[in-house]
Design a protein around this motif. Structure first.
Motif, mmCIF file in Angstrom:
data_model
loop_
_atom_site.group_PDB
_atom_site.id
_atom_site.type_symbol
_atom_site.label_atom_id
_atom_site.label_comp_id
_atom_site.label_asym_id
_atom_site.label_seq_id
_atom_site.Cartn_x
_atom_site.Cartn_y
_atom_site.Cartn_z
ATOM 1 N N PRO A 157 0.845 -1.206 0.000
ATOM 2 C CA PRO A 157 0.000 0.000 0.000
ATOM 3 C C PRO A 157 0.873 1.246 0.000
ATOM 4 O O PRO A 157 1.955 1.252 0.593
ATOM 5 C CB PRO A 157 -0.799 -0.111 1.296
ATOM 6 C CG PRO A 157 -0.691 -1.545 1.703
ATOM 7 C CD PRO A 157 0.583 -2.071 1.158
ATOM 8 N N GLN A 179 -3.490 2.955 -9.098
ATOM 9 C CA GLN A 179 -4.835 3.090 -8.576
ATOM 10 C C GLN A 179 -5.836 2.500 -9.559
ATOM 11 O O GLN A 179 -5.776 2.743 -10.761
ATOM 12 C CB GLN A 179 -5.168 4.561 -8.329
ATOM 13 C CG GLN A 179 -6.486 4.742 -7.603
ATOM 14 C CD GLN A 179 -6.608 6.120 -6.981
ATOM 15 O OE1 GLN A 179 -5.916 7.044 -7.384
ATOM 16 N NE2 GLN A 179 -7.476 6.255 -6.004
ATOM 17 N N GLU A 201 -8.076 2.225 -3.252
ATOM 18 C CA GLU A 201 -6.796 1.650 -2.851
ATOM 19 C C GLU A 201 -5.649 2.170 -3.710
ATOM 20 O O GLU A 201 -5.704 2.119 -4.937
ATOM 21 C CB GLU A 201 -6.861 0.120 -2.956
ATOM 22 C CG GLU A 201 -5.769 -0.568 -2.167
ATOM 23 C CD GLU A 201 -5.608 -2.037 -2.586
ATOM 24 O OE1 GLU A 201 -4.725 -2.711 -2.040
ATOM 25 O OE2 GLU A 201 -6.374 -2.495 -3.454
ATOM 26 N N ARG A 219 -1.513 1.892 -4.371
ATOM 27 C CA ARG A 219 -0.358 1.034 -4.053
ATOM 28 C C ARG A 219 0.879 1.582 -4.735
ATOM 29 O O ARG A 219 0.813 2.227 -5.782
ATOM 30 C CB ARG A 219 -0.644 -0.401 -4.498
ATOM 31 C CG ARG A 219 -1.794 -1.014 -3.684
ATOM 32 C CD ARG A 219 -2.084 -2.451 -4.080
ATOM 33 N NE ARG A 219 -2.526 -2.561 -5.452
ATOM 34 C CZ ARG A 219 -2.385 -3.669 -6.177
ATOM 35 N NH1 ARG A 219 -1.791 -4.739 -5.654
ATOM 36 N NH2 ARG A 219 -2.819 -3.710 -7.406
#
Ligand SMILES: Nc1ncnc2c1ncn2[C@@H]1O[C@H](COP(=O)(O)OP(=O)(O)O)[C@@H](O)[C@H]1O
Ligand SMILES: [Mg+2]
Lengths: 246, 318
Positions: free
Chosen positions: B260, B295, B300, B302
């Motif tokens: 992440p 994305q 989320e 990362r």
């Protein structure tokens, strides 16, 4: 008359005018319209019908020979040169001599038969050549796709090759037909009937009307046949008209 | 399933085989690409499957049965066939071209008609507009689409495609490839696809058979495996110096195992998770920073780093 060194168009025009005057005003008119109307039914029409018959039968028979022979030699290429040689020889024989020679063959005699034989012989070369050229013009990838989709040889011949060759084949039929209609006039020399009868009689009787009527009708017939065949071809190959409109 | 069993072909008048002892299997629902330099026997191999060419020795089995069990024409009606030169019938309309095999199989008229509509829509041609046209009235790319539709017409379980997109410009080719892959997702045919272009092979193939001169199988594997572990110098040379990059183009950043981004994403370029790793690498290098944020549709975020990309290529170093 134009003077020497002045080959102007006027000379042509004057000559043309003189001819027209001769036609209309000469002491003995070149075209005797009266004779035409009096003899239309019993001389002109039968000659015309006889001519159509001779020509049509000859083209039909020639085609019936040329199609299978053309298809055969397009497959067995080795047979093509000898076939071209023989039909080329036939094509080269002077027509009058051809008719005369055929008549001397025992059992043939005069009449339509030897004329039809000669006319068929004359048209074979152009017809066979166009059948072969037509089949050759079918794209190789079209045939490959046809085989790949599981069409049989017969289905490829009748469903792909002949329809695609049709424009070229009909072009050959048009040339053969126009040629035959012209040469068929000579058939009257050996009593085959047709428009040649009028022409030969006109010559021997020194009566220009008959010559002109015979020649004019033969010409019209040839043009009519040509245009009709072209129409036929366009009707049966619509894709050739719409091609290139992408 | 299609099985090549020690198949060889020597053309009459020649002593050298153009296909030599070929053995491999094409699994159901997969695209098997035959690739190799020009003249290495790809087309010959493909055409032996539907018996446009008969092998000199060996056997080809289709679902366990030798392909000689029925007549060649009957066999070919069950196998779709599309070629680079397309070979549409110029004297038949688009609809009639597509109808050829269904007609050979005696389908009834209404079934053929609805099948034509369905296929034209599948390949992205509006039926009302194109049905009645002649092939010469279509562009090259449109004709290729019709060629594919025609090959699919009778819904054959197997399709043979010989450089089907070879004759169109690169932009159209790429589009046709994408469309075809999308179609294959739906139809799941067993496909033998011939090309001389390794990039096309990598893009289209579930499995790739690389042939070399003389029709010898050099390697038969998934694109991933061929790019990671080329079996010989020949394969290595054939796939090209950029095989590592090619392999990265098979992967999407969304599929990578990334940490992440948390708070580390500030000021970094944002990359779509649908990008290939190769394109993402290009973006990172273009932005002049060794990191980016991946994305997807969700929230989320990362972190993609050069190190994580390098880790992917490790296996392929050898
Ligand atoms: N019908 C044929 N007769 C003789 N040789 C052929 C024939 N078809 C192909 N060949 C030869 O076989 C070899 C392989 O051809 P092909 O299978 O078409 O290769 P590719 O599709 O890989 O380019 C080539 O050398 C080609 O010249
Ligand atoms: Mg090839």
């Amino acid at each position: 008359m134009p003077s020497a060194g002045d080959p102007s168009q006027e000379g042509v025009v004057e000559g043309g005018l003189a001819l027209l005057q001769g036609l209309e005003l000469g002491e003995q008119p070149t075209v005797d319209w009266d004779w035409i109307s009096r003899n239309f039914g019993d001389e002109i029409l039968p000659a015309l019908i006889g001519h159509v018959y001779l020509s049509f039968i000859s083209v039909a028979i020639a085609l019936a020979i040329a199609l299978p022979v053309g298809i055969f030699v397009s497959r067995y290429r080795k047979a093509y040169p000898p076939v071209t040689f023989v039909t080329g020889l036939l094509f080269a024989i002077p027509s009058l001599a051809f008719f005369a020679l055929l008549v001397t063959i025992p059992g043939v005699g005069v009449g339509p038969f030897p004329v039809i034989v000669a006319l068929v012989a004359y048209s074979l070369l152009v017809l066979i050549r166009n059948v072969v050229a037509g089949i050759d013009s079918v794209p190789a990838e079209t045939i490959d796709a046809a085989r790949g989709m599981g069409l049989t040889k017969r289905q490829i011949l009748f469903g792909v090759e002949i329809p695609l060759a049709l424009p070229v084949i009909v072009a050959g039929i048009r040339i053969a037909t126009v040629t035959i209609i012209g040469i068929a006039t000579i058939g009257a020399y050996i009593a085959a009937g047709g428009l040649g009868v009028l022409i030969f009689q006109g010559i021997s009787q020194d009566f220009p009307t008959k010559i002109i009527v015979g020649a004019a009708l033969a010409t019209l017939l040839a043009i009519l046949a040509d245009v009709t065949l072209l129409r036929f071809q366009r009707l049966f190959s619509p894709w050739t008209r719409r091609a290139g409109r992408a | 399933m299609i099985e090549f069993k020690n198949v060889s072909k020597t053309y009459p008048g020649s002593t050298k085989p153009v296909v030599d002892g070929l053995s491999f299997e094409v699994l159901d629902g997969e695209i098997c690409v035959l690739v190799g330099p020009s003249g290495c026997g790809k087309t010959t191999s493909m055409r032996m499957i539907n018996r446009l060419i008969e092998p000199s020795s060996g056997q080809i089995l289709i679902d366990g049965e030798p392909n000689t069990a029925m007549s060649g024409t009957k066999l070919r009606r069950k196998i779709g066939y599309a070629i680079q030169q397309i070979g549409l019938f110029p004297h038949r309309t688009i609809a009639d071209n597509i109808a050829i095999v269904p007609q050979l199989l005696d389908w009834d008229k209404s079934r053929i008609k609805s099948r034509i509509e369905e296929l034209l829509e599948l390949v992205g041609l509006e039926p009302g507009q194109y049905r009645g046209r002649y092939p010469a009235e279509l562009s090259g790319g449109q004709q290729q689409r019709v060629g594919v539709a025609r090959a699919l017409a009778a819904d054959p379980p197997i399709m043979l495609m010989d450089e089907p997109f070879g004759a169109v410009d690169p932009i159209n080719r790429s589009r046709l490839q994408d469309e075809f892959l999308r179609i294959q997702q739906e139809i799941r045919k067993t496909i033998v696809f011939v090309t001389h272009d390794i990039d096309e092979a990598i893009k289209m193939g579930d499995r790739i058979a690389i042939l070399k001169e003389g029709g010898v199988l050099a390697q038969y594997d998934t694109p991933e495996e061929i790019l990671t572990n080329p079996a010989s110098n020949f394969v290595n040379d054939f796939v090209g110096k950029d095989r590592i990059l090619k392999r990265l183009s098979l992967l999407r950043v969304g599929d990578m195992d990334l940490d992440p981004a948390n708070g580390n994403g500030e000021g970094l370029p944002t990359l779509s998770d649908r990008l290939t790793v190769r394109d993402a690498l290009s973006e990172l290098m273009g932005a002049g920073v060794g990191r980016g944020v991946v994305q997807g549709d969700g929230d989320e975020r990362r972190l993609l780093t050069m190190e994580s990309i390098e880790a992917l290529t490790k296996g392929a170093r050898a």
